[in-house]
Design a protein around this motif. Sequence first.
Motif, mmCIF file in Angstrom:
data_model
loop_
_atom_site.group_PDB
_atom_site.id
_atom_site.type_symbol
_atom_site.label_atom_id
_atom_site.label_comp_id
_atom_site.label_asym_id
_atom_site.label_seq_id
_atom_site.Cartn_x
_atom_site.Cartn_y
_atom_site.Cartn_z
ATOM 1 N N CYS A 67 56.620 25.173 23.260
ATOM 2 C CA CYS A 67 57.822 25.975 23.029
ATOM 3 C C CYS A 67 58.201 25.825 21.554
ATOM 4 C CB CYS A 67 58.955 25.509 23.930
ATOM 5 S SG CYS A 67 60.490 26.431 23.708
ATOM 6 N N MET A 68 57.908 26.842 20.759
ATOM 7 C CA MET A 68 58.156 26.809 19.318
ATOM 8 C C MET A 68 59.591 27.266 19.073
ATOM 9 S SD MET A 68 54.395 28.251 18.175
ATOM 10 C CE MET A 68 54.540 27.940 16.419
ATOM 11 N N ILE A 69 60.449 26.316 18.711
ATOM 12 C CA ILE A 69 61.882 26.558 18.667
ATOM 13 C C ILE A 69 62.348 27.091 17.322
ATOM 14 C CG2 ILE A 69 64.142 25.454 18.895
ATOM 15 C CD1 ILE A 69 62.802 23.429 20.788
ATOM 16 N N SER A 70 61.886 26.484 16.241
ATOM 17 C CA SER A 70 62.376 26.874 14.925
ATOM 18 C C SER A 70 61.290 26.718 13.863
ATOM 19 C CB SER A 70 63.582 26.014 14.533
ATOM 20 O OG SER A 70 64.036 26.319 13.237
ATOM 21 N N PRO A 71 60.955 27.813 13.150
ATOM 22 C CA PRO A 71 61.430 29.172 13.353
ATOM 23 C C PRO A 71 60.927 29.738 14.685
ATOM 24 C CG PRO A 71 60.461 28.913 11.156
ATOM 25 C CD PRO A 71 60.086 27.706 11.962
ATOM 26 N N LYS A 79 63.981 35.312 9.353
ATOM 27 C CA LYS A 79 64.154 34.967 7.947
ATOM 28 C C LYS A 79 64.759 33.579 7.837
ATOM 29 C CE LYS A 79 64.391 39.460 5.698
ATOM 30 N NZ LYS A 79 65.129 40.333 4.759
ATOM 31 N N VAL A 80 64.286 32.826 6.860
ATOM 32 C CA VAL A 80 64.819 31.492 6.612
ATOM 33 C C VAL A 80 65.242 31.395 5.156
ATOM 34 C CG1 VAL A 80 63.348 30.488 8.402
ATOM 35 C CG2 VAL A 80 62.576 30.470 6.040
ATOM 36 N N TRP A 81 66.304 30.642 4.915
ATOM 37 C CA TRP A 81 66.746 30.414 3.543
ATOM 38 C C TRP A 81 65.912 29.327 2.885
ATOM 39 C CZ3 TRP A 81 68.830 25.706 1.864
ATOM 40 C CH2 TRP A 81 69.245 25.691 0.529
ATOM 41 N N PHE A 140 50.936 30.452 17.113
ATOM 42 C CA PHE A 140 51.646 30.613 15.849
ATOM 43 C C PHE A 140 52.883 31.496 15.998
ATOM 44 C CE2 PHE A 140 48.904 34.315 15.960
ATOM 45 C CZ PHE A 140 49.676 35.320 15.381
ATOM 46 N N VAL A 141 53.780 31.337 15.018
ATOM 47 C CA VAL A 141 54.972 32.168 14.884
ATOM 48 C C VAL A 141 55.092 32.575 13.421
ATOM 49 C CG1 VAL A 141 57.498 32.099 14.835
ATOM 50 C CG2 VAL A 141 56.284 31.236 16.829
ATOM 51 N N PRO A 142 55.262 33.875 13.141
ATOM 52 C CA PRO A 142 55.478 34.300 11.756
ATOM 53 C C PRO A 142 56.943 34.150 11.353
ATOM 54 C CG PRO A 142 55.358 36.216 13.176
ATOM 55 C CD PRO A 142 55.132 35.012 14.062
ATOM 56 N N PHE A 143 57.181 33.863 10.089
ATOM 57 C CA PHE A 143 58.546 33.809 9.563
ATOM 58 C C PHE A 143 58.511 34.235 8.105
ATOM 59 C CE2 PHE A 143 56.689 29.716 8.579
ATOM 60 C CZ PHE A 143 57.194 29.378 7.343
ATOM 61 N N GLN A 144 59.659 34.625 7.591
ATOM 62 C CA GLN A 144 59.740 35.111 6.218
ATOM 63 C C GLN A 144 60.797 34.349 5.442
ATOM 64 O OE1 GLN A 144 61.038 39.221 5.724
ATOM 65 N NE2 GLN A 144 59.814 39.441 3.880
ATOM 66 N N VAL A 145 60.441 33.901 4.247
ATOM 67 C CA VAL A 145 61.406 33.254 3.363
ATOM 68 C C VAL A 145 62.275 34.341 2.728
ATOM 69 C CG1 VAL A 145 61.711 31.758 1.348
ATOM 70 C CG2 VAL A 145 59.773 31.384 2.898
ATOM 71 N N TRP A 189 69.449 31.230 11.787
ATOM 72 C CA TRP A 189 69.264 30.292 12.897
ATOM 73 C C TRP A 189 68.450 29.069 12.520
ATOM 74 C CZ3 TRP A 189 69.518 27.570 17.014
ATOM 75 C CH2 TRP A 189 68.391 27.180 17.732
ATOM 76 N N SER A 190 67.299 29.255 11.883
ATOM 77 C CA SER A 190 66.445 28.111 11.551
ATOM 78 C C SER A 190 67.138 27.155 10.587
ATOM 79 C CB SER A 190 65.121 28.597 10.949
ATOM 80 O OG SER A 190 64.356 29.272 11.913
ATOM 81 N N ASP A 191 67.925 27.710 9.685
ATOM 82 C CA ASP A 191 68.622 26.872 8.713
ATOM 83 C C ASP A 191 69.779 26.110 9.354
ATOM 84 O OD1 ASP A 191 67.191 27.641 6.157
ATOM 85 O OD2 ASP A 191 67.794 29.608 6.898
#
Length: 227
Positions: A67-71, A79-81, A140-145, A189-191
């Motif tokens: 269970c991939m929680i964050s991101p 999106k993550v800061w 995997f999970v994709p995320f964007q900075v 959320w991730s931040d």
Amino acid sequence: MRNLLISTLVLSAVASTSLAILPEQVVLAEDTKEPSLLVRAYRNLFNKKEPPIKPRNGGSRPIGSVCMISPDAPSVYRKVWSDRPLFLWQGYASTIAVRHPGSNINLWIHPAVHTQNITYTGEPLQPGQVYNWVVNGGQFVPFQVMDKEGRDRISSELQNIEKQLKSTGANTEAIAIAKANYFAENNLWSDVLQQIYSVPEPSAELTAFREDTLQKLCQPAIANNSE
């Protein structure tokens, strides 16, 4: 408006340091005192009409998956800061890694057997870029900075929050909670979770927030396959 939000967060953080309120255990009447920042952050995450995160049905995951929680993985890239994000999961992971989408080459890899959260320690990730967070070499999970302009604006506002709180004598946890609530107000959320997990010796209230959030998102919990 931004300055008002920062001032509100600072005052609330100072007030909430002495409150023992657990996210799922408080019912606030309309005429009661202002809820703590922990409660407000929890509400921002879960109780909106369209919450930024949604609980997952743990029973629907394939056997052996994590269970991939964050991101996490909403309908669009999360999106993550932070350019050094927190990776948080439930289940057994031998390694976690970061790659460019479509690539099998690891930009960064870290053993993960004895933990279920790790902060990225590689070269700073680039603003605006999409990355894959990879678990066990495959899932995997994709995320964007966030782009540079957005990151710089938020960095300045976080510095103001920290400066004002330090001037009141607030401790590390109060500052982290204020920052977490700021991110919650902005649906980052991730931040939020990165701030919540940045406190090395969390109070009982903060520990309860962590545990309750994990249970909310990943039920039933995955058994550790290493046993």
